[in-house]
Design an enzyme around this catalytic site. Structure first.
Site, PDB file in Angstrom:
ATOM      1  N   ASP A   1      13.991  41.842   4.746  1.00 10.83           N
ATOM      2  CA  ASP A   1      13.140  42.233   5.872  1.00 10.83           C
ATOM      3  C   ASP A   1      12.766  41.031   6.726  1.00 10.83           C
ATOM      4  OD1 ASP A   1      12.775  45.019   6.056  1.00 10.83           O
ATOM      5  OD2 ASP A   1      11.502  45.015   4.289  1.00 10.83           O
TER       6      ASP A   1
ATOM      7  N   GLU B   1       7.129  39.261   4.036  1.00  8.93           N
ATOM      8  CA  GLU B   1       8.384  39.713   4.625  1.00  8.93           C
ATOM      9  C   GLU B   1       8.424  39.571   6.140  1.00  8.93           C
ATOM     10  OE1 GLU B   1       9.888  43.404   2.422  1.00  8.93           O
ATOM     11  OE2 GLU B   1       7.721  43.748   2.464  1.00  8.93           O
TER      12      GLU B   1
ATOM     13  N   HIS C   1      10.522  52.698  -0.546  1.00  2.62           N
ATOM     14  CA  HIS C   1      11.720  53.212   0.129  1.00  2.62           C
ATOM     15  C   HIS C   1      12.340  54.415  -0.571  1.00  2.62           C
ATOM     16  CE1 HIS C   1      11.982  49.933   2.998  1.00  2.62           C
ATOM     17  NE2 HIS C   1      11.799  49.061   2.016  1.00  2.62           N
TER      18      HIS C   1
END
Length: 258
Positions: A179, A153, A48
């Site tokens: 997530d 996730e 990210h």
């Protein structure tokens, strides 16, 4: 000459709990400060966060000065994206959004040397001490002293969690509740029954198949998650620490302009 050992694996294999913290910023001095505090492992992020390999390399160097491991969450991509942090001497990599048994097997094949996998060999980097670790020793030590983490996730992976956990050649299942909560339609609701069930299922599958279980948490809920069977937990992040620090200063400053 030997590779640097992993403090994280050493602790986990001895039955100890590993608490890491996360660094989202790119400044290696932040990693250095966290390592100075004594954390055995620091999680840095390339999924990210817009950190390039030069940043990651400096973060790893900063941590190693204090014998602290770095776990790099990688971007999904080619085998080079998976192994390059290891060659920079990260102690471990985390692969996000693992979806299937087949993908878990592919990750092992790309990140483990013979006889476990077919990771390409290049001993001329920091992990093999720039060709000073003989190749046959390097491949054996890398398989033993570097850890591979599969992040769960998504509900698709949860449907196969037992089969994924049974794959040989990786070290840890890591439950990503943020997530996961988003994927099942309850974003951010960490206490939702389905999310709590996800925590339990990942920890139970890891234990059943001889893998370590990892996740995220806070000081307030760490004991609860450790009681579920988690041995590795990340608590906090540099950006959260800065948020709180600057918020306190700003709120103090407002009293002078009332």
């Amino acid at each position: 000459m030997n590779m640097r050992r992993s403090k994280t694996l050493e602790m986990l294999r001895a039955g100890k709990t590993v608490i890491s913290t996360k660094c989202n910023t790119s400044d290696p001095r932040v990693v250095e400060i966290a390592a100075m505090m004594g954390f055995p492992c620091i999680w840095v992020d390339n999924e990210h966060v817009a950190n390039d390999y030069f940043v990651t390399e400096k973060q790893i160097m900063a941590a190693k000065m204090y014998d602290t491991d770095v776990l790099v969450r990688i971007p999904r991509g080619s085998y080079s994206d998976y192994i390059r942090p290891l060659e920079l001497d990260a102690a471990g990599i985390m692969v996000p959004h693992v979806m299937s048994v087949e993908e878990a097997k592919d990750i092992v094949r790309m990140t483990r040397f013979h006889p476990i996998g077919r990771r390409p060999v290049d001993g001329g980097n920091a992990d093999a001490k720039y060709c000073m670790v003989p190749t046959h020793e390097y491949t054996q030590q890398a398989n033993d002293q570097r850890f591979v983490v599969l992040q769960i996730e998504d509900p698709e992976a949860m449907e196969q969690i037992d089969e994924i956990a049974a794959v040989e050649g990786f070290d840890m299942l890591f439950f990503g509740p943020a997530d996961y909560s988003h994927a099942i339609g309850v974003p951010g609701q960490m206490d939702h029954p389905e999310v709590v069930a996800g925590f339990r299922r990942v920890a139970e599958a890891a234990k059943k198949h001889g893998k370590f279980a990892g996740t995220v948490g806070g000081v307030a809920n760490a004991a609860e998650r450790l009681a579920m069977g988690y041995q590795f937990m990340n608590i906090g992040a540099d950006v959260v620490a800065l948020d709180n620090y600057f918020k306190d200063i700003y709120e103090f400053s407002t009293q002078f302009n009332k």
